[in-house]
Design an enzyme around this catalytic site. Structure first.
Site, PDB file in Angstrom:
ATOM      1  N   ASP A  30       1.038  -1.077  -0.291  1.00 32.27           N
ATOM      2  CA  ASP A  30       0.322  -0.524  -0.044  1.00 32.27           C
ATOM      3  C   ASP A  30       0.857   0.689   0.465  1.00 32.27           C
ATOM      4  OD1 ASP A  30      -1.449   2.603   1.081  1.00 32.27           O
ATOM      5  OD2 ASP A  30      -2.973   0.646   0.923  1.00 32.27           O
ATOM      6  N   ILE A  31       0.771   2.098  -1.028  1.00 36.73           N
ATOM      7  CA  ILE A  31       1.659   3.377  -0.960  1.00 36.73           C
ATOM      8  C   ILE A  31       1.902   4.383   0.254  1.00 36.73           C
ATOM      9  CG2 ILE A  31       0.226   5.040  -2.574  1.00 36.73           C
ATOM     10  CD1 ILE A  31       2.447   4.709  -4.095  1.00 36.73           C
ATOM     11  N   GLN A  93     -14.757   2.837   1.485  1.00 38.73           N
ATOM     12  CA  GLN A  93     -13.510   2.500   0.499  1.00 38.73           C
ATOM     13  C   GLN A  93     -13.670   3.568  -0.774  1.00 38.73           C
ATOM     14  OE1 GLN A  93     -16.512  -0.439  -2.941  1.00 38.73           O
ATOM     15  NE2 GLN A  93     -14.243  -1.402  -3.897  1.00 38.73           N
ATOM     16  N   HIS A  99     -10.083  -4.803  -3.115  1.00 44.36           N
ATOM     17  CA  HIS A  99      -8.745  -5.404  -2.064  1.00 44.36           C
ATOM     18  C   HIS A  99      -9.020  -5.150  -0.889  1.00 44.36           C
ATOM     19  CE1 HIS A  99     -10.115  -1.223  -2.492  1.00 44.36           C
ATOM     20  NE2 HIS A  99      -9.201  -0.972  -0.838  1.00 44.36           N
ATOM     21  N   HIS A 101      -6.868  -5.429   2.706  1.00 45.77           N
ATOM     22  CA  HIS A 101      -5.647  -4.586   3.519  1.00 45.77           C
ATOM     23  C   HIS A 101      -4.976  -5.300   4.489  1.00 45.77           C
ATOM     24  CE1 HIS A 101      -6.613  -0.679   2.657  1.00 45.77           C
ATOM     25  NE2 HIS A 101      -7.727  -0.684   2.274  1.00 45.77           N
TER      26      HIS A 101
HETATM   27  P1  AMP Z   1      -9.549   1.382   0.846  1.00 43.95           P
HETATM   28  O1  AMP Z   1     -10.040   2.968   1.248  1.00 43.95           O
HETATM   29  O2  AMP Z   1     -10.564   0.308   1.551  1.00 43.95           O
HETATM   30  O3  AMP Z   1     -10.790   1.489  -0.679  1.00 43.95           O
HETATM   31  O4  AMP Z   1      -8.320   1.573  -0.026  1.00 43.95           O
HETATM   32  C1  AMP Z   1      -7.427   2.204  -0.936  1.00 43.95           C
HETATM   33  C2  AMP Z   1      -6.357   1.833  -0.465  1.00 43.95           C
HETATM   34  O5  AMP Z   1      -5.210   1.751  -2.327  1.00 43.95           O
HETATM   35  C3  AMP Z   1      -5.007   2.905   0.072  1.00 43.95           C
HETATM   36  O6  AMP Z   1      -4.805   2.193   1.517  1.00 43.95           O
HETATM   37  C4  AMP Z   1      -4.225   3.927  -0.861  1.00 43.95           C
HETATM   38  O7  AMP Z   1      -3.466   3.542   0.180  1.00 43.95           O
HETATM   39  C5  AMP Z   1      -4.310   2.552  -1.611  1.00 43.95           C
HETATM   40  N1  AMP Z   1      -3.652   2.596  -3.193  1.00 43.95           N
HETATM   41  C6  AMP Z   1      -4.207   3.431  -3.815  1.00 43.95           C
HETATM   42  N2  AMP Z   1      -3.309   4.119  -5.073  1.00 43.95           N
HETATM   43  C7  AMP Z   1      -2.549   2.905  -4.603  1.00 43.95           C
HETATM   44  C8  AMP Z   1      -1.120   3.018  -5.842  1.00 43.95           C
HETATM   45  N3  AMP Z   1      -0.901   3.531  -6.750  1.00 43.95           N
HETATM   46  N4  AMP Z   1      -0.690   2.181  -5.365  1.00 43.95           N
HETATM   47  C9  AMP Z   1      -0.677   1.140  -4.024  1.00 43.95           C
HETATM   48  N5  AMP Z   1      -1.712   1.627  -3.237  1.00 43.95           N
HETATM   49  C10 AMP Z   1      -2.337   2.329  -3.633  1.00 43.95           C
END
Ligand code: AMP
Ligand code: ZN
Length: 136
Positions: A30-31, A93, A99, A101
């Site tokens: 996760d970035i 979301q 996805h 986590h």
């Molecule tokens: P959610 O709130 O469950 O939809 O979480 C989305 C997650 O995706 C967040 O924790 C972001 O930090 C992560 N995220 C978004 N774009 C990227 C990316 N390009 N590479 C890695 N993680 C990402």
């Protein structure tokens, strides 16, 4: 045309720190990590929520969640971990490609997942159980 950042990561159109992949699922860092070692596991099949993807994808992705979670525990020496999976904006979301986590946990890491605990009455319990039995 709709674009999906996670589909772009699957197809290498977007960069990511990929940590594991097989035919059906992919894991990458996760970035914006909640804690060190925060990993996302996704099905390669696109679907916005868990309700939208095939049972096969769910099974394959869940197996990768377990495999990678065990690796994250070892690699980061975490004392525990949370698995978090959100569906739709009302549930928090942000990226609309399924996805999971994997969030490593340690004492004093400052993270908390908490809610006010209600109390299930016998009437509610019976009514809900019946409703769910009908739908299932
Ligand atoms: P959610 O709130 O469950 O939809 O979480 C989305 C997650 O995706 C967040 O924790 C972001 O930090 C992560 N995220 C978004 N774009 C990227 C990316 N390009 N590479 C890695 N993680 C990402
Ligand atoms: Zn996608």
């Amino acid at each position: 045309m709709n674009t999906c950042i996670f589909c772009d990561i699957v197809s290498d159109k977007a960069a990511a720190y990929k940590v594991f992949e097989n035919k059906h699922a992919l894991a990458f860092l996760d970035i914006m990590p909640a804690t060190e070692g925060h990993v996302l596991v996704i099905p390669k099949e696109h679907g916005a929520t868990l309700s939208d993807i095939s049972e096969k994808s769910v099974k394959e992705t869940a197996a990768v969640v377990q495999k990678v979670a065990k690796a994250v525990e070892k690699a980061t020496d975490a004392k525990g971990y949370n698995i978090l999976q959100s569906n739709n904006s009302v549930a928090g979301q942000v990226v609309f490609h399924v996805h999971f986590h994997i969030i490593p946990r340690n004492k004093g890491d400052g993270l908390s997942f908490s809610w006010k605990r209600g109390k299930l009455s016998p009437e509610q319990g019976t009514a809900l159980k019946e409703k769910l039995h009908q739908v299932l």
